[in-house]
Motif scaffolding. Structure first.
Motif, PDB file in Angstrom:
ATOM      1  N   LEU A 410      13.012  34.669  11.366  1.00 55.99           N
ATOM      2  CA  LEU A 410      13.064  33.706  11.725  1.00 55.99           C
ATOM      3  C   LEU A 410      13.524  33.481   9.905  1.00 55.99           C
ATOM      4  CD1 LEU A 410      11.866  32.074  14.104  1.00 55.99           C
ATOM      5  CD2 LEU A 410      13.844  32.240  14.305  1.00 55.99           C
ATOM      6  N   TYR A 468      10.562  28.466  20.230  1.00 56.84           N
ATOM      7  CA  TYR A 468      11.848  29.756  19.985  1.00 56.84           C
ATOM      8  C   TYR A 468      12.820  29.928  20.821  1.00 56.84           C
ATOM      9  CZ  TYR A 468      12.864  34.400  18.663  1.00 56.84           C
ATOM     10  OH  TYR A 468      13.864  35.637  18.168  1.00 56.84           O
ATOM     11  N   SER A 469      12.855  29.668  22.065  1.00 60.08           N
ATOM     12  CA  SER A 469      13.610  29.860  22.909  1.00 60.08           C
ATOM     13  C   SER A 469      13.794  28.644  23.273  1.00 60.08           C
ATOM     14  CB  SER A 469      13.605  31.162  24.085  1.00 60.08           C
ATOM     15  OG  SER A 469      12.081  29.211  24.464  1.00 60.08           O
ATOM     16  N   HIS A 471      14.951  26.242  20.729  1.00 63.98           N
ATOM     17  CA  HIS A 471      16.445  26.083  19.986  1.00 63.98           C
ATOM     18  C   HIS A 471      16.519  27.136  19.296  1.00 63.98           C
ATOM     19  CE1 HIS A 471      15.053  21.962  20.026  1.00 63.98           C
ATOM     20  NE2 HIS A 471      13.144  22.543  20.568  1.00 63.98           N
ATOM     21  N   ARG A 472      17.437  27.123  18.422  1.00 65.96           N
ATOM     22  CA  ARG A 472      18.447  27.270  17.200  1.00 65.96           C
ATOM     23  C   ARG A 472      17.434  27.248  15.344  1.00 65.96           C
ATOM     24  NH1 ARG A 472      21.143  32.196  16.552  1.00 65.96           N
ATOM     25  NH2 ARG A 472      21.273  32.588  14.607  1.00 65.96           N
ATOM     26  N   SER A 474      17.632  29.196  12.337  1.00 65.08           N
ATOM     27  CA  SER A 474      17.462  29.917  11.220  1.00 65.08           C
ATOM     28  C   SER A 474      18.334  29.471  10.615  1.00 65.08           C
ATOM     29  CB  SER A 474      18.118  31.353  11.459  1.00 65.08           C
ATOM     30  OG  SER A 474      18.905  31.009  12.301  1.00 65.08           O
ATOM     31  N   ASN A 475      19.235  28.036  11.302  1.00 62.45           N
ATOM     32  CA  ASN A 475      19.873  26.624  10.049  1.00 62.45           C
ATOM     33  C   ASN A 475      19.632  25.642   9.779  1.00 62.45           C
ATOM     34  OD1 ASN A 475      20.472  26.794  13.279  1.00 62.45           O
ATOM     35  ND2 ASN A 475      23.079  27.017  13.286  1.00 62.45           N
ATOM     36  N   ASN A 476      18.317  24.742  10.218  1.00 60.26           N
ATOM     37  CA  ASN A 476      17.988  24.485  10.730  1.00 60.26           C
ATOM     38  C   ASN A 476      16.384  24.155   9.590  1.00 60.26           C
ATOM     39  OD1 ASN A 476      16.118  22.087  11.125  1.00 60.26           O
ATOM     40  ND2 ASN A 476      17.128  21.670  13.589  1.00 60.26           N
TER      41      ASN A 476
END
Length: 505
Positions: A410, A468-469, A471-472, A474-476
């Motif tokens: 991540l 992890y499963s 939420h997204r 890497s852009n937060n």
RNA sequence: GGGCCUGUAGCUCAGUUUGGAUAGAGCGACGGCCUUCUAAGCCGUAGGUCGUGGGUUCAAAUCCCACCAGGCCCGCCA
């Protein structure tokens, strides 16, 4: 925020039973508290997100010296899985203790004067060494099985060897050869020692001093009649410390050694080799002066350990003498026995080879073995099973490392800078683990039980994987910030479990 | 005979020391989820007289007593 537990309810961070708090208003007005709600008899607290910005992973430190002894394997055989359990529990406990105490010294005791070594050495001088294995400790161990069948017919000769060993230390080179081979296994598993102390050095340098001290203090007495005529025994339990022939029993030698750890007696000399102090007749004087003595020793020696504990209460009440008792690892067929040779095929080296076979990865191999050992409470009897020990799914070392590698992934794939902007309830669920840090370490130390940390790591991993499963990340920015916080905690805990930190699997 | 450890879901175990929210995981079983950051993963279903019986308490898996079952120790072995 002292005295509070972590809330079980989503959306809240901390909680306390309403019967255990006298001033709810004071809690509600605490600057770190966003709101409180009373639910099911509990005051549930939601913290302001700023609190998480300033939270640090600290423990209450104590200025004490701890001596922890492990694994003290007899130098006449390779480590089997039972020895490995001792070593891994010891090493893990050492890492945990370092988070609290100023100085923690690892001690490995080398019993180079025991009957077991005498038997092996007798065989070695007479018949050489087996070539059934490429490692010296395995070869000697295999021969030890043979010696046992020959013992009765040759007992007189072997006792004479033992006497010569005690007098002239004739087996030291042989012992060192076995030890070197055992230490290859130790190194493979990342088991270290700050001191390695030979019984022969104890006998030569501090034994007399120790016994005289015990006599002076009046804790042992001479028996002049009856079955025990001619011996010295402990006043309390009437256990023999010096035999009628003047030689010392195991208990006698052990007490002396424990007294040295506490600094009650002095006189051992050491030389340094590969960052470890080895006892030696031509070294420099050193001592530890431990305030807390922990011995990682099988539970079957509990009464023996209690005997020493009682003696310590009298001669050094200020010293905290503790026995980290662990249950033996068994095979389905029964206990490991050096004599019977049923350990063949179940050595620490065999275990690693099989783990490597199954995972194709050095770090995963170690992680799966170590986590398997550490997730059990030391007092739990473990019946060894290859599939359970080397499992790669569920509550396994592989799962634990896999989760860590995900955290790293991540960070690697981050599209924005981590920054705490806002927390949702799922973020808080994960951040709760930061609030448990101190109590988890304290509990592991209080109970002398690394499985507390293994459980902690597993819970973090489960929560993280769920997060992890869902939420997204890497852009937060906030979620990246949360994951980074957890990653730092997780790394620290993996280190406590002696599990290697890897960047990919 | 004395002492210590253990008994919780089919199996392996957390939780018991400091009593407190609906007793939790994993494996196994069953059903879902990969065009998106590592599916060695996630979500859901089924599965419990917490060894037995008393006691203390507003409240007991947790504390006390008795008992049952399994393991270990009680040597001038280590």
């Amino acid at each position: 925020m002292e005295g509070l537990e972590v809330s079980k309810l989503k959306g809240y961070d901390l909680a306390i039973n309403i019967r255990k708090i006298d001033n709810i208003d004071k809690l509600a007005n605490n600057p770190d508290v966003e709101k409180i709600d009373i639910i099911n008899g509990y005051v549930n607290i939601r913290l302001k997100q700023e609190y998480y910005k300033k939270i640090e992973l600290n423990t209450d430190r104590e200025h004490k010296v701890v001596a922890i002894e492990y694994p003290s394997v007899n130098p006449n055989k390779p480590w089997h899985i039972g020895h490995l359990r001792n070593a891994i529990i010891g090493e893990s406990m050492y890492r945990i203790l370092k988070l609290k105490y100023d100085k923690v010294e690892r001690i490995d005791y080398i019993d180079d004067l025991g009957l077991q070594v005498a038997q092996s050495y007798w065989y070695y001088t007479k018949y050489g060494v087996s070539n059934e294995h490429d490692k010296f400790d395995h070869r000697v161990g295999i021969d030890y099985v043979k010696v046992n069948q020959m013992f009765q017919d040759n007992e007189h000769e072997i006792r004479e060897i033992l006497r010569q060993m005690e007098e002239n230390n004739i087996a030291r080179d042989f012992v060192d050869k076995v030890l070197d081979a055992q230490l290859e296994t130790a190194k493979l598993y990342g088991i270290g020692a700050d001191y390695r102390i030979y019984e022969s050095d104890i006998k030569r340098d501090i034994f007399e001093v120790g016994l005289n001290k015990l006599k002076d203090l009046g804790y042992i007495e001479y028996i002049d009649n009856g079955d025990l005529k001619g011996t010295y025994v402990t006043k309390l339990g009437k256990k023999v410390i010096i035999r009628s022939d003047g030689t010392a029993t195991y208990l006698g030698k052990d007490i002396t050694f424990q007294m040295w750890k506490a600094g009650i007696i002095d006189g051992l000399k050491f030389i340094k080799k590969d960052n470890t102090w080895y006892s030696h007749n031509k070294g420099e004087f050193k001592n530890i002066k431990a305030n807390i003595i922990i011995n990682v020793i099988g539970i079957e020696q509990s009464s023996h350990q209690n005997e020493i504990k009682e003696i310590f209460k009298q001669i050094a009440p200020e010293v905290n003498y503790l026995h980290l008792a662990y249950q033996r690892v068994k095979l389905k067929q029964g206990h490991f026995s050096g004599r019977s040779g049923n350990w063949i095929g179940y050595t620490a080296d065999d275990l690693y080879r099989e783990a490597l076979n199954r995972t194709n990865n050095h770090d995963l191999a170690l992680a799966s073995i170590k986590f398997f050992i550490l997730k059990h409470n030391p007092k739990t009897e473990v019946i060894f099973d290859w599939d359970k020990a080397l499992s790669t799914t569920g509550d396994s070392g592989v799962y634990v490392l896999y989760s860590y590698v995900r955290m790293l992934g991540l960070e690697r794939n981050a599209l924005v800078q981590p920054n705490l902007e806002s927390l949702d309830d799922d973020d808080r669920e994960l951040l709760k683990y930061l609030l448990m840090y101190k109590s988890s370490i304290d509990k592991a130390i209080r109970y002398l039980d690394p499985s507390v940390i293994a459980e902690y790591v597993l819970n973090i991993a489960e929560s993280f994987n769920s997060y992890y499963s869902k939420h997204r990340i890497s852009n937060n920015p906030s979620k990246l910030w949360v994951v980074n916080k957890i990653k730092i905690l997780y790394e620290k805990m993996l280190n406590c479990l002696t599990i290697p930190i890897v960047s990919s699997i």
